[in-house]
Design a protein around this motif. Structure first.
Motif, PDB file in Angstrom:
ATOM      1  N   SER A   9       0.641  -1.361   0.188  1.00  0.00           N
ATOM      2  CA  SER A   9      -0.042  -0.038   0.021  1.00  0.00           C
ATOM      3  C   SER A   9       0.905   0.931   0.009  1.00  0.00           C
ATOM      4  CB  SER A   9      -0.900   0.192   1.174  1.00  0.00           C
ATOM      5  OG  SER A   9      -1.778   1.034   1.303  1.00  0.00           O
ATOM      6  N   ARG A  11      -0.641   4.181   0.354  1.00  0.00           N
ATOM      7  CA  ARG A  11      -1.413   5.490   0.741  1.00  0.00           C
ATOM      8  C   ARG A  11      -0.953   5.912   2.123  1.00  0.00           C
ATOM      9  NH1 ARG A  11      -6.670   5.828   2.615  1.00  0.00           N
ATOM     10  NH2 ARG A  11      -6.552   3.747   3.957  1.00  0.00           N
ATOM     11  N   ARG A  14      -1.616   4.349   5.836  1.00  0.00           N
ATOM     12  CA  ARG A  14      -2.042   3.226   5.405  1.00  0.00           C
ATOM     13  C   ARG A  14      -2.241   1.989   6.688  1.00  0.00           C
ATOM     14  NH1 ARG A  14       3.682   2.257   2.869  1.00  0.00           N
ATOM     15  NH2 ARG A  14       4.769   2.591   4.815  1.00  0.00           N
ATOM     16  N   ALA A  15      -3.277   1.281   6.421  1.00  0.00           N
ATOM     17  CA  ALA A  15      -3.452   0.205   7.445  1.00  0.00           C
ATOM     18  C   ALA A  15      -2.851  -0.768   7.394  1.00  0.00           C
ATOM     19  CB  ALA A  15      -5.094  -0.180   7.344  1.00  0.00           C
ATOM     20  N   THR A  16      -2.127  -0.917   5.955  1.00  0.00           N
ATOM     21  CA  THR A  16      -1.333  -2.191   5.353  1.00  0.00           C
ATOM     22  C   THR A  16      -0.016  -2.350   6.272  1.00  0.00           C
ATOM     23  OG1 THR A  16      -2.461  -2.255   3.444  1.00  0.00           O
ATOM     24  CG2 THR A  16      -0.360  -3.338   3.654  1.00  0.00           C
ATOM     25  N   PRO A  85      -3.691  -4.735   0.591  1.00  0.00           N
ATOM     26  CA  PRO A  85      -5.151  -4.497   0.746  1.00  0.00           C
ATOM     27  C   PRO A  85      -6.097  -4.778  -0.301  1.00  0.00           C
ATOM     28  CG  PRO A  85      -3.898  -2.519   0.262  1.00  0.00           C
ATOM     29  CD  PRO A  85      -2.750  -3.697   0.123  1.00  0.00           C
ATOM     30  N   GLU A  86      -7.329  -4.721  -0.122  1.00  0.00           N
ATOM     31  CA  GLU A  86      -8.419  -4.832  -1.057  1.00  0.00           C
ATOM     32  C   GLU A  86      -8.953  -3.787  -1.575  1.00  0.00           C
ATOM     33  OE1 GLU A  86     -10.878  -8.556  -0.927  1.00  0.00           O
ATOM     34  OE2 GLU A  86     -12.585  -6.944  -1.224  1.00  0.00           O
ATOM     35  N   TYR A  87      -8.792  -3.147  -2.700  1.00  0.00           N
ATOM     36  CA  TYR A  87      -9.592  -1.993  -3.038  1.00  0.00           C
ATOM     37  C   TYR A  87     -10.662  -2.170  -4.253  1.00  0.00           C
ATOM     38  CZ  TYR A  87      -5.582   0.829  -1.191  1.00  0.00           C
ATOM     39  OH  TYR A  87      -4.667   1.468  -0.314  1.00  0.00           O
ATOM     40  N   ASN A  88     -12.009  -1.997  -3.817  1.00  0.00           N
ATOM     41  CA  ASN A  88     -13.077  -2.105  -4.554  1.00  0.00           C
ATOM     42  C   ASN A  88     -13.124  -3.575  -5.262  1.00  0.00           C
ATOM     43  OD1 ASN A  88     -14.350   0.545  -4.267  1.00  0.00           O
ATOM     44  ND2 ASN A  88     -12.380   1.159  -5.448  1.00  0.00           N
ATOM     45  N   HIS A  89     -13.179  -4.332  -4.241  1.00  0.00           N
ATOM     46  CA  HIS A  89     -13.240  -5.913  -4.642  1.00  0.00           C
ATOM     47  C   HIS A  89     -12.279  -6.505  -5.634  1.00  0.00           C
ATOM     48  CE1 HIS A  89     -17.505  -6.573  -3.457  1.00  0.00           C
ATOM     49  NE2 HIS A  89     -16.932  -5.892  -2.618  1.00  0.00           N
ATOM     50  N   HIS A 116      -5.834  -7.948   3.528  1.00  0.00           N
ATOM     51  CA  HIS A 116      -6.773  -7.528   4.621  1.00  0.00           C
ATOM     52  C   HIS A 116      -7.788  -6.581   3.843  1.00  0.00           C
ATOM     53  CE1 HIS A 116      -5.516  -3.393   5.481  1.00  0.00           C
ATOM     54  NE2 HIS A 116      -4.469  -3.676   4.834  1.00  0.00           N
ATOM     55  N   SER A 118     -12.403  -6.167   4.462  1.00  0.00           N
ATOM     56  CA  SER A 118     -13.675  -6.416   5.469  1.00  0.00           C
ATOM     57  C   SER A 118     -13.610  -7.824   5.495  1.00  0.00           C
ATOM     58  CB  SER A 118     -14.979  -5.991   4.869  1.00  0.00           C
ATOM     59  OG  SER A 118     -14.985  -5.962   3.668  1.00  0.00           O
TER      60      SER A 118
HETATM   61  C1  LIG Z   1     -10.223   2.939  -2.388  1.00  0.00           C
HETATM   62  C2  LIG Z   1     -10.440   1.753  -1.088  1.00  0.00           C
HETATM   63  C3  LIG Z   1     -11.356   0.752  -1.640  1.00  0.00           C
HETATM   64  C4  LIG Z   1     -11.501  -0.270  -0.591  1.00  0.00           C
HETATM   65  N1  LIG Z   1     -12.431  -0.998  -0.929  1.00  0.00           N
HETATM   66  C5  LIG Z   1     -12.627  -2.403  -0.201  1.00  0.00           C
HETATM   67  C6  LIG Z   1     -13.321  -3.438  -0.771  1.00  0.00           C
HETATM   68  O1  LIG Z   1     -13.935  -3.495  -1.823  1.00  0.00           O
HETATM   69  N2  LIG Z   1     -13.367  -4.387   0.051  1.00  0.00           N
HETATM   70  C7  LIG Z   1     -12.781  -4.397   1.335  1.00  0.00           C
HETATM   71  O2  LIG Z   1     -12.669  -5.044   1.998  1.00  0.00           O
HETATM   72  N3  LIG Z   1     -11.867  -3.393   1.916  1.00  0.00           N
HETATM   73  C8  LIG Z   1     -11.884  -2.282   0.911  1.00  0.00           C
HETATM   74  N4  LIG Z   1     -11.079  -1.239   1.223  1.00  0.00           N
HETATM   75  C9  LIG Z   1     -10.542  -1.245   2.647  1.00  0.00           C
HETATM   76  C10 LIG Z   1      -9.114  -1.841   2.698  1.00  0.00           C
HETATM   77  O3  LIG Z   1      -9.176  -3.317   1.999  1.00  0.00           O
HETATM   78  C11 LIG Z   1      -8.304  -1.949   3.915  1.00  0.00           C
HETATM   79  O4  LIG Z   1      -9.089  -2.365   4.773  1.00  0.00           O
HETATM   80  C12 LIG Z   1      -7.601  -0.791   4.312  1.00  0.00           C
HETATM   81  O5  LIG Z   1      -8.172   0.237   4.957  1.00  0.00           O
HETATM   82  C13 LIG Z   1      -6.772  -0.153   2.973  1.00  0.00           C
HETATM   83  O6  LIG Z   1      -5.473  -0.387   3.078  1.00  0.00           O
HETATM   84  P1  LIG Z   1      -4.361   0.811   3.272  1.00  0.00           P
HETATM   85  O7  LIG Z   1      -4.870   1.677   4.317  1.00  0.00           O
HETATM   86  O8  LIG Z   1      -3.325   0.165   3.476  1.00  0.00           O
HETATM   87  O9  LIG Z   1      -4.391   1.349   2.025  1.00  0.00           O
HETATM   88  C14 LIG Z   1     -10.953  -0.174   0.447  1.00  0.00           C
HETATM   89  C15 LIG Z   1     -10.303   1.018   0.851  1.00  0.00           C
HETATM   90  C16 LIG Z   1      -9.978   1.854   0.060  1.00  0.00           C
HETATM   91  C17 LIG Z   1      -8.963   3.102   0.323  1.00  0.00           C
END
Ligand SMILES: Cc1cc2nc3c(=O)[nH]c(=O)nc-3n(C[C@H](O)[C@H](O)[C@H](O)COP(=O)(O)O)c2cc1C
Length: 183
Positions: A9, A11, A14-16, A85-89, A116, A118
């Motif tokens: 990640s 960002r 970031r939570a990662t 991380p997972e972004y938008n599935h 990581h 949800s």
């Molecule tokens: C743009 C964006 C989209 C995300 N979409 C999802 C998602 O579709 N499914 C999910 O489980 N988490 C989603 N998340 C949460 C992240 O997977 C994760 O928990 C975390 O907040 C993001 O990691 P980061 O902080 O290292 O970027 C999303 C986060 C971001 C920023």
């Protein structure tokens, strides 16, 4: 044997980051002669891929200075742990761009996944398994899934008790696969 734990990640806040550091902390305590290194993608500032040269054809010689630094770092490892991380599935775009920006550096080297989100980043990991197939990267079956519902408490990373054991099992599998490939 050298294995990179890639913090995938870029960002801010970031939570990662705590997830990758947790995995690295377990890796550093393992017995044996395997060297683990935490590689932070954010340190490389990999640009969006605009080069006219296909990264696979570039053969580890890249026209962008930052991509070359990323290439040199990644090329030095025998295997990888992608902490994603997972972004938008799906897979996060910045990490996917950084993976796309290289070619031969990845080819044939084993990889394991830590996700990581949800539901523990499982959808991102399943996409990664398809992506790395194009580099003929053998993948470890065991994966770690950190859930925002169970592994964080009031915004603080509080990994469940089962995760250290799972991490060691995953790293056992990764090391065995790397050893097999290296012969
Ligand atoms: C743009 C964006 C989209 C995300 N979409 C999802 C998602 O579709 N499914 C999910 O489980 N988490 C989603 N998340 C949460 C992240 O997977 C994760 O928990 C975390 O907040 C993001 O990691 P980061 O902080 O290292 O970027 C999303 C986060 C971001 C920023």
């Amino acid at each position: 044997m050298k294995i990179a734990i890639i913090l995938g990640s870029i960002r801010k806040e970031r939570a990662t980051e705590p997830v990758a550091k947790f995995i690295d902390g377990i890796a550093q305590q393992r017995d044996g002669d395997v060297t683990y290194e935490l590689v932070d993608l954010a340190d490389f500032d990999v640009p969006l891929l605009t080069s006219p040269v296909h990264p696979m054809v570039a053969n580890k010689n890249h026209d962008d200075e930052n991509v070359q630094k990323w290439s040199d770092k990644i090329d030095g490892f025998d295997g990888y742990v992608f902490v994603t991380p997972e972004y938008n599935h799906g897979v996060p775009g910045g990490f996917k761009n950084a993976v796309d920006s290289l070619g031969q550096e990845w080819v044939g080297k084993p990889v394991a996944f830590v996700g990581h989100g949800s539901v523990g980043g499982v959808r991102a990991i399943e996409q990664w398994r398809q992506v790395v197939a194009n580099f003929s990267m053998p993948v470890v079956r065991a994966e770690l899934n950190f859930s925002g519902f169970f592994d964080w408490n009031d915004g603080e990373f509080t990994p469940a008790e089962r995760h250290p054991g799972e991490a060691n099992e995953m790293l056992d599998q990764l090391e065995a696969l790397v050893a097999k490939i290296r012969g």
